[in-house]
Scaffold this motif. Structure first.
Motif, PDB file in Angstrom:
ATOM      1  N   LEU D  87       0.789  -1.231   0.000  1.00 34.38           N
ATOM      2  CA  LEU D  87       0.000   0.000   0.000  1.00 34.38           C
ATOM      3  C   LEU D  87       0.827   1.290   0.000  1.00 34.38           C
ATOM      4  O   LEU D  87       0.470   2.232  -0.720  1.00 34.38           O
ATOM      5  N   PRO D  88       1.931   1.384   0.763  1.00 30.93           N
ATOM      6  CA  PRO D  88       2.677   2.655   0.720  1.00 30.93           C
ATOM      7  C   PRO D  88       3.149   3.016  -0.693  1.00 30.93           C
ATOM      8  O   PRO D  88       3.056   4.172  -1.102  1.00 30.93           O
ATOM      9  N   VAL D  89       3.612   2.034  -1.436  1.00 30.89           N
ATOM     10  CA  VAL D  89       4.090   2.322  -2.794  1.00 30.89           C
ATOM     11  C   VAL D  89       2.927   2.693  -3.709  1.00 30.89           C
ATOM     12  O   VAL D  89       3.017   3.636  -4.503  1.00 30.89           O
ATOM     13  N   ALA D  90       1.819   1.975  -3.572  1.00 30.14           N
ATOM     14  CA  ALA D  90       0.639   2.307  -4.370  1.00 30.14           C
ATOM     15  C   ALA D  90       0.146   3.720  -4.050  1.00 30.14           C
ATOM     16  O   ALA D  90      -0.226   4.486  -4.947  1.00 30.14           O
ATOM     17  N   SER D  91       0.186   4.057  -2.774  1.00 28.64           N
ATOM     18  CA  SER D  91      -0.272   5.396  -2.376  1.00 28.64           C
ATOM     19  C   SER D  91       0.639   6.486  -2.919  1.00 28.64           C
ATOM     20  O   SER D  91       0.166   7.552  -3.334  1.00 28.64           O
TER      21      SER D  91
END
Ligand SMILES: Nc1ncnc2c1ncn2[C@@H]1O[C@H](COP(=O)(O)O)[C@@H](O)[C@H]1O
Ligand SMILES: Nc1ncnc2c1ncn2[C@@H]1O[C@H](COP(=O)(O)O)[C@@H](O)[C@H]1O
Ligand SMILES: Nc1ncnc2c1ncn2[C@@H]1O[C@H](COP(=O)(O)O)[C@@H](O)[C@H]1O
Ligand SMILES: Nc1ncnc2c1ncn2[C@@H]1O[C@H](COP(=O)(O)O)[C@@H](O)[C@H]1O
Ligand SMILES: [Mg+2]
Ligand SMILES: [Mg+2]
Ligand SMILES: [Mg+2]
Ligand SMILES: [Mg+2]
Ligand SMILES: [Mg+2]
Ligand SMILES: [Mg+2]
Ligand SMILES: [Mg+2]
Ligand SMILES: [Mg+2]
Lengths: 204, 204, 204, 204, 204, 204, 204, 204
Positions: D87-91
């Motif tokens: 999720l951090p990278v997608a965000s």
């Protein structure tokens, strides 16, 4: 090798002509000669110039004994190997050991996946002054042997295998991480180097 | 895990709050729950919200049994490990196996450099339906075990060691190159994955 | 293979003469024989000495059935493969599975980039007791298959590809990191090993 | 970024003081500003100087919008991710996409081991002008997505995983070897770079 | 170590409590004890329970001599090291050698880039029965030493260095490729293992 | 390629017979056909069966146009390459681009060590809708190009070079770490894949 | 450094006490002293004992000038760097160059993705006798600089970056494969070594 | 090479026809020409078109001197090499150095395992303005040479060796980690590049 050893020629990247010239020069001084990493074709060609030289086909070696090899070890050096593909490296070690004056014996076809064949040969293991263990694939044999014997074990990884054996890296890493104390390691396929080290250990 | 297994939460990158929220949702459905890769501090915190949960410290797991685990395997799954540093991974496998309904046993402190301790436990080995072998360093144990038994062997490399063990790569490569037939491999330190595969094999 | 299996000869580094000698010795004992990793030329040569042997060209195998193979598995082993370049490894697995007495089937041309071809074969997948997934390139197929089935999945990375496939390393790493539970992995191109493990799982 | 984009500051190796000085200079020119790779503590400190800045905690980004972001894409950029750890990278990709004027949407929790969750969202996939796929572990998701859609797919490997994931190398190699045409790859964890490339593709 | 050696405890992954329990059990049998890889804090804590134990801070070892160490080697084992950062590993070798009954000496600060300091100590080199060479960075010292002496050389790569030293890999590869005959290699930072092997070689 | 593209056959591991059979089947449906990775000898043989097929020797491609290729891109795709050894990969990209209906141009002999030759061609760069940059050795060209243009850049590392180029790994890593925004990367030598991605970007 | 250079102390693995003792001994001989790789805390502590020492915080160096540095170079050494994260390494090179008597200048913030900033500084480049280029990420800057100048270029890869930069390996490989003639390379982050080599080149 | 140097053609991936065409064009302008990496067969073929060209067989080079090479260095460049397998790379450096107008000499057969042969040639070492050290295997020679001389040392790793030499990686890493100051490194087997850098250093 400045140690009273025979003269040694690394044959791999040398032409027949180069090998013959070096052999002639060394032979003139009366030395015994060991040529390693010499393939079939080159060995046959060189033997035409030196018919008294002996070709060790499996070991990919050529030896010229101009004077008897003087025995000089304190005990026996045992070479242990697993699969048939490890035989050339084991043979290179054996030829080298004998040219250096050691009593040398060979225990073969004793892989870790058939531990009973190895245990059945316990006596040979216990009788050795040094053990050279030649193995490819997972390189586990030196750990098992090192756990059985009290003498130094020299491990030789071989480039045998495919896929994730990576030309001997798997075996090399396994041997460097051996949990058996007293195991040291040489380069992949370096039967010659293992034999020289074993010979120095075995010296009186 | 869509297989009637308990619900599993991978705890590593989750906060206490996140774990509690997921557990609450799953618990409400009446499921058994297994949390893996949860460290001491997090486990203690989560247990305040779920006092009936059990903390398996060495395995770094937390289990919540809301209904009895139904036995479902055909035989015993044996977990074999060598050094003390391999114990956390072996324990993760054991906790997972039991949560999945398997009869599971543990044979430990049986490294390849002391082959007789392993051979002394032959019966346990022969009695298993599946064997999970957990080992770091040179990763040689699955080859020896695989040579002794006729059942499937799942090898788990561990990140134990230093220097050329490269965080478990040496053991992983050793296991992938195992000369014993019937050995398959999972990711480094993946005791959980080995247990799930063993459980599927063991199913009636 | 001490398990009532046929005798197996790893043909890769052996000469025609060596293979014939070993086959003759084993045949004399009445065993069935499986030779793996034998190329076209060697296979044809060996068949002159053993005309009743069967050559499986794509699988690079030679089989000699002196007595009917006894069926012994509990269910079907399904071999799943993607591209045409994976066929030799898949075939090696199939030949081995059948020589070991398993009912074996093949689902091919079902890569991850065309997921519907795979989903269209759902029944075959659900009917299997064990699935062997053979894939090169990114090695993603075992994850998708493992997510669909509840039985054990054995993943075989192949050396197919170029550039950053690094002779199968990309596929191997992908499979070791599979997010589907129940997936175990064997060495690159090791269709034989996958079949032996699947056969042990499938045994009654 | 000489493309009419907002000004971008790579926060990772910069102190709070450095970030504030650069932001002040850029803000004086009236620009919108995007700070990436800024941790919680730094972000809070910087927000004391720039209270109107917005902190995107999961994305580890800080944005300062001094004028409305002008919409400029032809279609929607869809960000697809698998596990919660991605999720951090997608965000980071999503925040960047929006600051660059794109309509961006997020499809999450759709890993390859649960293919039906992905197929259930087919419409969202088919509606996109560009898809960014963020995945760790075996990195197989871009192949499946690429096989379903006709538009360009940008794959972002993440450093999620353990053992043989090697900090994202397994996912990176999987993506480079994708058998789906139209897939290109950026550096491990580089959600920002994927968004910039997608934005250029999406431009009218 | 089944060889009449002292008992050895690998301290790295053990708690103070674990180390004390094992020491108590071994001490009760009257054995001498060597603990390796024990950091300052743990060593001080353990010495409270065993005040007669000696702490070798640089070697990160703890020794407990309950009876005099019996001298048992045929000659001297010389430990050669280059930079100051190699001293901990060299010291671990020295402490181990002495606990195993060897006469051991240390030649330090003799790197390959100052060859005259090494040549000035020729006598010490020639007098040794075995030489252990400890070196990081380019790992070249064993080749130079091996070229000077006729006895076995055991090379220990250290994890000293930065950048392309890769935690000792550069030194390890250098040593495995040593062009001097008679050099064998142990794992990175494994001063203990080198000492055990040297001790076996030195045995009468 | 389910996208209205011509049919594509990956020729590398296929025999002349296999290629002809697949071509015949596809041709019967009236499709245009592109065969990639087909060497000189195979191409000549296949052209005997399909005399109307065109052989692109440098690109190692064969094309069969049964109906005119329909133009479908919004702009020009520019292929930029440095050394002469990169030409085969650049050509594969160009042939593919044109078979997919794109206007494609080639800018060659513009390496980073002669930056002025590149700058002299600025107009061609600025006119492109997508740029494909093909480069081996240090793989620096995409960074320089990406810094000049505002459109998407697809980088193709080539296996050109020796020593530490490691068959294209150096170039691949360089491209993945490009400090220019908007650069994405495909597999080593994958001119085909870059062209497909560029074509999807260029689509109206 | 036996070359009339100042005395150099590698501070990284040394304690404050060790550094002070060595400095005191060298200072007593009247020498100038350069301490490299000394962090803030250590530097402040050492300056209490040597208040006249100068701390170069960004370069992580400490210098003690007891006598004026004698100028000895033939020309100027130019240090070129790209991103702000490369500044510590560039500064280490600059401090070292000046302590060795060279005229040294710094050209910074001139990365390959903004080629015009570099070209705008052409004069500085052409005026140098040696250029040191410090760069992380893709390590492309030395190739561009080497293509512009006729003097020797020493490339220093830095460990700056993330993901596939692998702690500087990407930059190192890029530089080793530089297509510009006259480029040589030193270890990752080794600004000191580059400065010593540049100084030897610059000597009259 | 825009530096008044002869024109250089990298022969490796070029056909005889290509080489002849480029040579003809360059020769027409009156330049001297150096062709590197040209094998025996190609060299003989090219010499039929350019009988006045000289073939340097060991160096795998072809030179065409249309006008006398102008001497332009300040001192002597010394090329030092160890084993006979390093000779081709050393020779490539020598041929290049002379074509670039340098006084160049060769010191060979001086490996680190026979340090006295090197020390016996101290004068030659001290007389040089630059030293190029060519070595394979463990790559230790540049460290020893760098410790003896005060001038710049350029290290050239060679791909000589087997097993863990990994095609020159072991030597390359050894050289990058050299503990001797003033050593810089070029790509594996890059004798040409070392000579160009040395020539720039040697320029008046
Ligand atoms: N220790 C473990 N190692 C690998 N995978 C695990 C582990 N524990 C749980 N998993 C997997 O992670 C999934 C849950 O992931 P998550 O939704 O992130 O909690 C489970 O379904 C398991 O398949
Ligand atoms: N520093 C060391 N490096 C490698 N192996 C060691 C070291 N110290 C002890 N050992 C081995 O570890 C064994 C004891 O391990 P443990 O039972 O875990 O304490 C000893 O018998 C040694 O063979
Ligand atoms: N040069 C190439 N590199 C990578 N993939 C290719 C190449 N040429 C064709 N392909 C892919 O391979 C598929 C055809 O594979 P096949 O069915 O084995 O001929 C095509 O649909 C393309 O996606
Ligand atoms: N930053 C550096 N990187 C590499 N080598 C260094 C560095 N600083 C000093 N050295 C070398 O380290 C030697 C001093 O090492 P030491 O005796 O351990 O302080 C000097 O003579 C230099 O050759
Ligand atoms: Mg032992
Ligand atoms: Mg078995
Ligand atoms: Mg499943
Ligand atoms: Mg698609
Ligand atoms: Mg010696
Ligand atoms: Mg751009
Ligand atoms: Mg230049
Ligand atoms: Mg020097």
């Amino acid at each position: 090798l400045r140690q009273g050893f025979p003269e040694v020629i690394f044959g791999e990247s040398k032409s027949v002509g180069q090998i013959e010239r070096i052999m002639a020069a060394l032979a003139a001084r009366g030395n015994n000669i060991l040529v390693t990493r010499i393939d079939e074709a080159k060995a046959l060609a060189v033997r035409e110039a030196f018919p008294q030289a002996r070709h060790h086909a499996e070991a990919r070696c050529l030896t010229l004994e101009q004077k008897p090899v003087e025995p000089r070890g304190r005990g026996t050096v045992l070479v242990v190997s697993a699969g048939t593909s490890d035989l050339p490296v084991a043979s290179e070690a054996l030829v080298t050991l004998r040219m250096l004056g050691n009593a040398a014996e060979h225990l073969y076809d004793v892989g870790v996946a058939g531990i009973h064949r190895l245990l059945a040969r316990r006596e040979a293991l216990f009788a050795a002054r040094v053990v050279i263990v030649v193995a490819g694939m997972e390189g586990a044999l030196p750990s098992v042997v090192g756990g059985l014997v009290n003498c130094p074990v020299i491990a030789v990884p071989t480039s045998v295998g495919y896929g994730a054996s990576f030309g001997g890296i798997a075996a090399l890493l396994g041997m460097l991480n051996s949990c058996a104390a007293g195991v040291t390691v040489v380069n992949i396929d370096n039967g010659f180097g293992a034999a020289v080290a074993a010979s120095m250990i075995n010296r009186e």
